[in-house]
Design a protein around this motif. Structure first.
Motif, PDB file in Angstrom:
ATOM      1  N   PHE A   1       0.806  -1.221   0.000  1.00  0.00           N
ATOM      2  CA  PHE A   1       0.000   0.000   0.000  1.00  0.00           C
ATOM      3  C   PHE A   1       0.842   1.275   0.000  1.00  0.00           C
ATOM      4  CE2 PHE A   1      -3.578  -2.698   0.772  1.00  0.00           C
ATOM      5  CZ  PHE A   1      -4.642  -1.978   0.248  1.00  0.00           C
ATOM      6  N   ARG A   2       2.134   1.155   0.271  1.00  0.00           N
ATOM      7  CA  ARG A   2       3.017   2.314   0.101  1.00  0.00           C
ATOM      8  C   ARG A   2       3.430   2.477  -1.349  1.00  0.00           C
ATOM      9  NH1 ARG A   2       5.988   0.174   4.745  1.00  0.00           N
ATOM     10  NH2 ARG A   2       5.253   1.174   6.663  1.00  0.00           N
ATOM     11  N   ASN A   3       3.334   1.407  -2.113  1.00  0.00           N
ATOM     12  CA  ASN A   3       3.827   1.410  -3.482  1.00  0.00           C
ATOM     13  C   ASN A   3       2.931   2.123  -4.494  1.00  0.00           C
ATOM     14  OD1 ASN A   3       5.683   0.464  -5.602  1.00  0.00           O
ATOM     15  ND2 ASN A   3       3.967  -0.849  -6.198  1.00  0.00           N
ATOM     16  N   PRO A   4       1.590   1.978  -4.441  1.00  0.00           N
ATOM     17  CA  PRO A   4       0.754   2.607  -5.480  1.00  0.00           C
ATOM     18  C   PRO A   4       0.807   4.130  -5.426  1.00  0.00           C
ATOM     19  CG  PRO A   4      -0.450   0.890  -4.333  1.00  0.00           C
ATOM     20  CD  PRO A   4       0.787   1.150  -3.543  1.00  0.00           C
ATOM     21  N   ASN A   5       1.348   4.730  -6.439  1.00  0.00           N
ATOM     22  CA  ASN A   5       1.404   6.181  -6.577  1.00  0.00           C
ATOM     23  C   ASN A   5       1.385   6.492  -8.067  1.00  0.00           C
ATOM     24  OD1 ASN A   5       4.130   5.710  -7.479  1.00  0.00           O
ATOM     25  ND2 ASN A   5       4.751   5.667  -5.326  1.00  0.00           N
ATOM     26  N   ARG A   6       1.490   7.746  -8.410  1.00  0.00           N
ATOM     27  CA  ARG A   6       1.431   8.098  -9.829  1.00  0.00           C
ATOM     28  C   ARG A   6       2.612   7.510 -10.607  1.00  0.00           C
ATOM     29  NH1 ARG A   6      -2.658  11.279 -11.063  1.00  0.00           N
ATOM     30  NH2 ARG A   6      -3.568  12.610  -9.440  1.00  0.00           N
ATOM     31  N   PHE A   7       3.761   7.397  -9.959  1.00  0.00           N
ATOM     32  CA  PHE A   7       4.918   6.822 -10.640  1.00  0.00           C
ATOM     33  C   PHE A   7       4.675   5.350 -10.967  1.00  0.00           C
ATOM     34  CE2 PHE A   7       9.005   4.563 -10.521  1.00  0.00           C
ATOM     35  CZ  PHE A   7       9.649   5.198 -11.580  1.00  0.00           C
ATOM     36  N   SER A   8       4.160   4.590 -10.011  1.00  0.00           N
ATOM     37  CA  SER A   8       3.921   3.167 -10.265  1.00  0.00           C
ATOM     38  C   SER A   8       2.833   2.961 -11.309  1.00  0.00           C
ATOM     39  CB  SER A   8       3.551   2.446  -8.958  1.00  0.00           C
ATOM     40  OG  SER A   8       2.324   2.905  -8.448  1.00  0.00           O
ATOM     41  N   GLU A   9       1.868   3.872 -11.382  1.00  0.00           N
ATOM     42  CA  GLU A   9       0.820   3.736 -12.391  1.00  0.00           C
ATOM     43  C   GLU A   9       1.326   4.048 -13.798  1.00  0.00           C
ATOM     44  OE1 GLU A   9      -3.008   5.367 -11.689  1.00  0.00           O
ATOM     45  OE2 GLU A   9      -3.276   4.313  -9.779  1.00  0.00           O
ATOM     46  N   LEU A  10       2.510   4.683 -13.884  1.00  0.00           N
ATOM     47  CA  LEU A  10       3.115   4.893 -15.203  1.00  0.00           C
ATOM     48  C   LEU A  10       3.561   3.579 -15.841  1.00  0.00           C
ATOM     49  CD1 LEU A  10       5.297   8.084 -14.570  1.00  0.00           C
ATOM     50  CD2 LEU A  10       3.174   7.944 -15.885  1.00  0.00           C
ATOM     51  N   MET A  11       3.608   2.508 -15.038  1.00  0.00           N
ATOM     52  CA  MET A  11       4.025   1.201 -15.553  1.00  0.00           C
ATOM     53  C   MET A  11       2.865   0.406 -16.148  1.00  0.00           C
ATOM     54  SD  MET A  11       6.431   0.078 -12.340  1.00  0.00           S
ATOM     55  CE  MET A  11       7.349   1.308 -11.416  1.00  0.00           C
ATOM     56  N   ILE A  12       1.673   0.987 -16.117  1.00  0.00           N
ATOM     57  CA  ILE A  12       0.473   0.275 -16.557  1.00  0.00           C
ATOM     58  C   ILE A  12      -0.154   0.993 -17.750  1.00  0.00           C
ATOM     59  CG2 ILE A  12      -1.768  -0.632 -15.843  1.00  0.00           C
ATOM     60  CD1 ILE A  12       0.540  -1.773 -14.253  1.00  0.00           C
ATOM     61  N   HIS A  13      -0.463   0.233 -18.802  1.00  0.00           N
ATOM     62  CA  HIS A  13      -1.186   0.809 -19.939  1.00  0.00           C
ATOM     63  C   HIS A  13      -2.593   1.203 -19.506  1.00  0.00           C
ATOM     64  CE1 HIS A  13       1.645   0.075 -23.210  1.00  0.00           C
ATOM     65  NE2 HIS A  13       1.912  -1.113 -22.669  1.00  0.00           N
ATOM     66  N   LYS A  14      -3.027   2.365 -19.963  1.00  0.00           N
ATOM     67  CA  LYS A  14      -4.385   2.829 -19.672  1.00  0.00           C
ATOM     68  C   LYS A  14      -5.039   3.269 -20.986  1.00  0.00           C
ATOM     69  CE  LYS A  14      -2.351   5.412 -16.565  1.00  0.00           C
ATOM     70  NZ  LYS A  14      -1.178   4.628 -16.186  1.00  0.00           N
ATOM     71  N   PRO A  15      -6.366   3.186 -21.062  1.00  0.00           N
ATOM     72  CA  PRO A  15      -7.047   3.511 -22.327  1.00  0.00           C
ATOM     73  C   PRO A  15      -6.837   4.961 -22.759  1.00  0.00           C
ATOM     74  CG  PRO A  15      -8.509   2.320 -20.843  1.00  0.00           C
ATOM     75  CD  PRO A  15      -7.296   2.693 -20.043  1.00  0.00           C
ATOM     76  N   GLN A  16      -6.690   5.135 -24.052  1.00  0.00           N
ATOM     77  CA  GLN A  16      -6.666   6.456 -24.700  1.00  0.00           C
ATOM     78  C   GLN A  16      -5.559   7.367 -24.162  1.00  0.00           C
ATOM     79  OE1 GLN A  16     -10.939   7.539 -24.249  1.00  0.00           O
ATOM     80  NE2 GLN A  16     -10.995   7.439 -26.482  1.00  0.00           N
ATOM     81  N   LYS A  17      -4.395   6.803 -23.911  1.00  0.00           N
ATOM     82  CA  LYS A  17      -3.244   7.610 -23.531  1.00  0.00           C
ATOM     83  C   LYS A  17      -2.320   7.754 -24.734  1.00  0.00           C
ATOM     84  CE  LYS A  17      -4.614   8.068 -19.294  1.00  0.00           C
ATOM     85  NZ  LYS A  17      -5.060   9.361 -18.758  1.00  0.00           N
TER      86      LYS A  17
ATOM     87  N   LEU B   1       9.468   1.347 -18.274  1.00  0.00           N
ATOM     88  CA  LEU B   1       9.407   1.078 -16.833  1.00  0.00           C
ATOM     89  C   LEU B   1       8.943  -0.339 -16.495  1.00  0.00           C
ATOM     90  CD1 LEU B   1       7.806   4.442 -15.626  1.00  0.00           C
ATOM     91  CD2 LEU B   1      10.203   3.752 -15.389  1.00  0.00           C
ATOM     92  N   SER B   2       8.473  -1.090 -17.480  1.00  0.00           N
ATOM     93  CA  SER B   2       7.930  -2.424 -17.206  1.00  0.00           C
ATOM     94  C   SER B   2       8.925  -3.361 -16.514  1.00  0.00           C
ATOM     95  CB  SER B   2       7.413  -3.066 -18.495  1.00  0.00           C
ATOM     96  OG  SER B   2       8.438  -3.150 -19.468  1.00  0.00           O
ATOM     97  N   PRO B   3      10.252  -3.246 -16.738  1.00  0.00           N
ATOM     98  CA  PRO B   3      11.170  -4.113 -15.973  1.00  0.00           C
ATOM     99  C   PRO B   3      11.072  -3.909 -14.468  1.00  0.00           C
ATOM    100  CG  PRO B   3      12.296  -3.210 -17.886  1.00  0.00           C
ATOM    101  CD  PRO B   3      10.966  -2.526 -17.807  1.00  0.00           C
ATOM    102  N   LEU B   4      10.774  -2.692 -14.032  1.00  0.00           N
ATOM    103  CA  LEU B   4      10.616  -2.439 -12.590  1.00  0.00           C
ATOM    104  C   LEU B   4       9.436  -3.239 -12.029  1.00  0.00           C
ATOM    105  CD1 LEU B   4      11.178   1.429 -12.399  1.00  0.00           C
ATOM    106  CD2 LEU B   4      12.797  -0.405 -11.826  1.00  0.00           C
ATOM    107  N   ARG B   5       8.372  -3.330 -12.830  1.00  0.00           N
ATOM    108  CA  ARG B   5       7.205  -4.105 -12.409  1.00  0.00           C
ATOM    109  C   ARG B   5       7.576  -5.575 -12.254  1.00  0.00           C
ATOM    110  NH1 ARG B   5       3.713  -3.014 -16.664  1.00  0.00           N
ATOM    111  NH2 ARG B   5       4.045  -5.066 -17.579  1.00  0.00           N
ATOM    112  N   TRP B   6       8.356  -6.101 -13.194  1.00  0.00           N
ATOM    113  CA  TRP B   6       8.798  -7.493 -13.144  1.00  0.00           C
ATOM    114  C   TRP B   6       9.692  -7.736 -11.936  1.00  0.00           C
ATOM    115  CZ3 TRP B   6      13.519  -9.981 -13.305  1.00  0.00           C
ATOM    116  CH2 TRP B   6      13.487 -11.356 -13.536  1.00  0.00           C
ATOM    117  N   ILE B   7      10.611  -6.801 -11.671  1.00  0.00           N
ATOM    118  CA  ILE B   7      11.524  -6.946 -10.526  1.00  0.00           C
ATOM    119  C   ILE B   7      10.744  -6.963  -9.217  1.00  0.00           C
ATOM    120  CG2 ILE B   7      13.345  -5.775  -9.207  1.00  0.00           C
ATOM    121  CD1 ILE B   7      14.429  -4.772 -11.924  1.00  0.00           C
TER     122      ILE B   7
END
Length: 502
Positions: free
Chosen positions: A241-257, A268-274
């Protein structure tokens, strides 16, 4: 707000935390909603749960945005009685608007089939809330369903004739029935009995741990399950719960971006894998997962994306080690006189009590409220998810709050309650049906991509919480950036208190 909007009659069905939030925020906009509750009090599932139940999220994520937990609650994960006391502290201001019957009543929602909203968004007609046992009818302009998805209609597997509970000489109940018992009744029910718990999610783990603690190695509890899930410690949940922030959400595809954000996701996807691999290694290190064949066949992040991650009960694997809790994986189950037969084993698993902790039929529960088949099909047969996770595009004069899961349900629910209150007050209008359906489908495709085989149609992933909240803020015409300076906006987690003045 115009006088016409002020005169809208609003009904809220359910007085759990979702119903209380919907009531409070519609009242803040000048409405006088009527709240209907079938139970004898408020609190929803928190009013009737097993003794060992605690919050699954840190308390600062499970709170009203403008009401902090009392200083006397020092635990990060308060228990059932502490949660109920906290909920009751907010109820006194809402008491006059609630209809809490002395005996439970069945609510039934009736609508005229020719009053559906048209494609260009014309206003629908009124709806009726019927209390069938008291034969009362309330005609309203808008209904907010806050009946949750973890109660009332248990999901018990279907068995062929001769293989079901009818041939069993012991007792078969659902976790809902066990949760309805008080502490003394629950202990007496399972004490010195051979108990088998069927399931692998939070309720199953909690009940199995409680039974094994009560009966010990003399009468070990057996936990039967088809699939293994990732479950973790309280420390891991705090970290998550400390991890979800705007930076971490940059690792996720979102519609119409745009293309730039697409490239950021790629880089940034390698950070998600790590992060995923570190968490999985940590869980394998602190728990004997390999020894007991309890390593899931999918990644930890898929558990998070699907809103299924839970806290493992205290001393769970210690009870497995000492023999008071037995883990059995099974793909097929049927009953016999003395117990249950697992897969193709010849000898039955002898047991006195079987407790199904196999969830609830949430879609069917909601569809059963409607009188007309058209609206039933909108809930149970439609592939279109809810717009903004609370309004079905084909039933825009009804909202369902608290239906979509998230790792922090009250957080998700409160902002949608505020959004709904703004909508009812005329602060913005819904798009036409086609636009709402297309938007909902885009988000479904996005979440399904990351959840994979664990996809659930009503889930606001912790990795998309902030972006979803941004959408709601833009609809309401308020600033979606809630932090005071740039670095905290990017790297600090968002909590309910950040939206207190929305």
């Amino acid at each position: 707000m115009s006088s016409c909007e002020m005169e809208k009659e609003i009904a809220i069905v359910g007085a759990g935390i979702s119903g209380l939030l919907a009531c409070r925020h519609t009242m803040e906009k000048g409405f006088n909603p009527v709240v209907f509750e079938a139970r004898n009090g408020i609190g929803g599932v928190w009013s009737s749960t097993i003794d060992s139940t605690k919050l699954q999220t840190p308390k600062n994520y499970y709170q009203f945005s403008d009401l902090a937990w009392p200083l006397s609650v020092t635990e990060t994960f308060p228990d059932q009685s502490q949660v109920m006391d906290y909920i009751k502290s907010r109820v006194s201001e809402l008491a006059d608007t609630m209809h809490l019957p002395e005996e439970p009543t069945q609510k039934h929602l009736a609508e005229n089939d020719d009053e559906r909203m048209t494609e260009n968004g014309e206003e629908p007609g009124n709806q009726q809330i019927q209390e069938t046992e008291q034969n009362e009818v309330y005609q309203v302009d808008f209904v907010i369903l806050c009946i949750g998805k973890f109660s009332d209609l248990p999901n018990i597997p279907h068995f062929p004739q001769g293989d079901g509970p009818e041939v069993f000489s012991g007792k078969v109940i659902h976790s809902m029935d066990y949760a309805a018992m008080n502490k003394i009744q629950a202990v007496e029910f399972i004490k010195d009995k051979r108990v088998t718990v069927v399931g692998s999610q939070k309720s199953a783990l909690d009940i199995a741990a409680q039974v094994s603690k009560t009966n010990g190695v003399r009468h070990p509890c057996t936990l039967l399950f088809r699939r293994v899930h990732w479950s973790g410690s309280k420390n891991l949940v705090r970290l998550t719960f400390r991890n979800p922030n705007r930076f971490s959400e940059l690792m996720i595809h979102k519609p119409q971006k745009g293309l730039i954000l697409w490239w950021l996701v790629f880089l940034l996807s390698p950070l998600r894998w790590i992060f995923t691999k570190l968490v999985e290694c940590y869980l394998k290190w602190i728990y004997p997962l390999k020894k007991y064949n309890m390593i899931p066949d999918y990644t930890f992040l898929k558990e998070i994306y699907s809103c299924m991650f839970t806290i493992l009960p205290d001393r769970f694997y210690e009870r497995v080690e000492d023999g008071s809790l037995i883990l059995k994986r099974s793909q097929k189950l049927c009953f016999c006189t003395t117990g249950v037969i697992i897969d193709d084993e010849v000898a039955p698993l002898e047991t006195d009590i079987v407790i199904f902790a196999t969830g609830y039929k949430s879609d069917e529960k909601i569809s059963n409220i409607f009188a007309l088949n058209y609206f039933k099909k909108c809930i149970t047969r439609s592939s279109t998810p809810f717009y903004r996770e609370c309004i079905h595009p084909r039933i825009p004069h009804l909202a369902i709050i608290g239906y979509s899961e998230s790792p922090a349900t009250s957080f998700t629910t409160e902002l949608r309650s505020k959004w709904l209150a703004h909508f009812l007050a005329g602060k913005f209008k819904l798009p036409v049906i086609k636009e709402m359906e297309e938007d909902a489908k885009r988000w479904k495709k996005c979440t399904k991509k990351y959840s994979g085989e664990n996809y659930k149609g009503a889930c606001v992933s912790v990795m998309l919480q902030i972006d979803c909240n941004d959408q709601l803020c833009r609809d309401m015409g308020c600033n979606h950036k809630r932090k005071k300076w740039f670095l905290s906006e990017i790297f600090s987690p968002y909590q309910p208190a950040d939206y207190a003045n929305v």
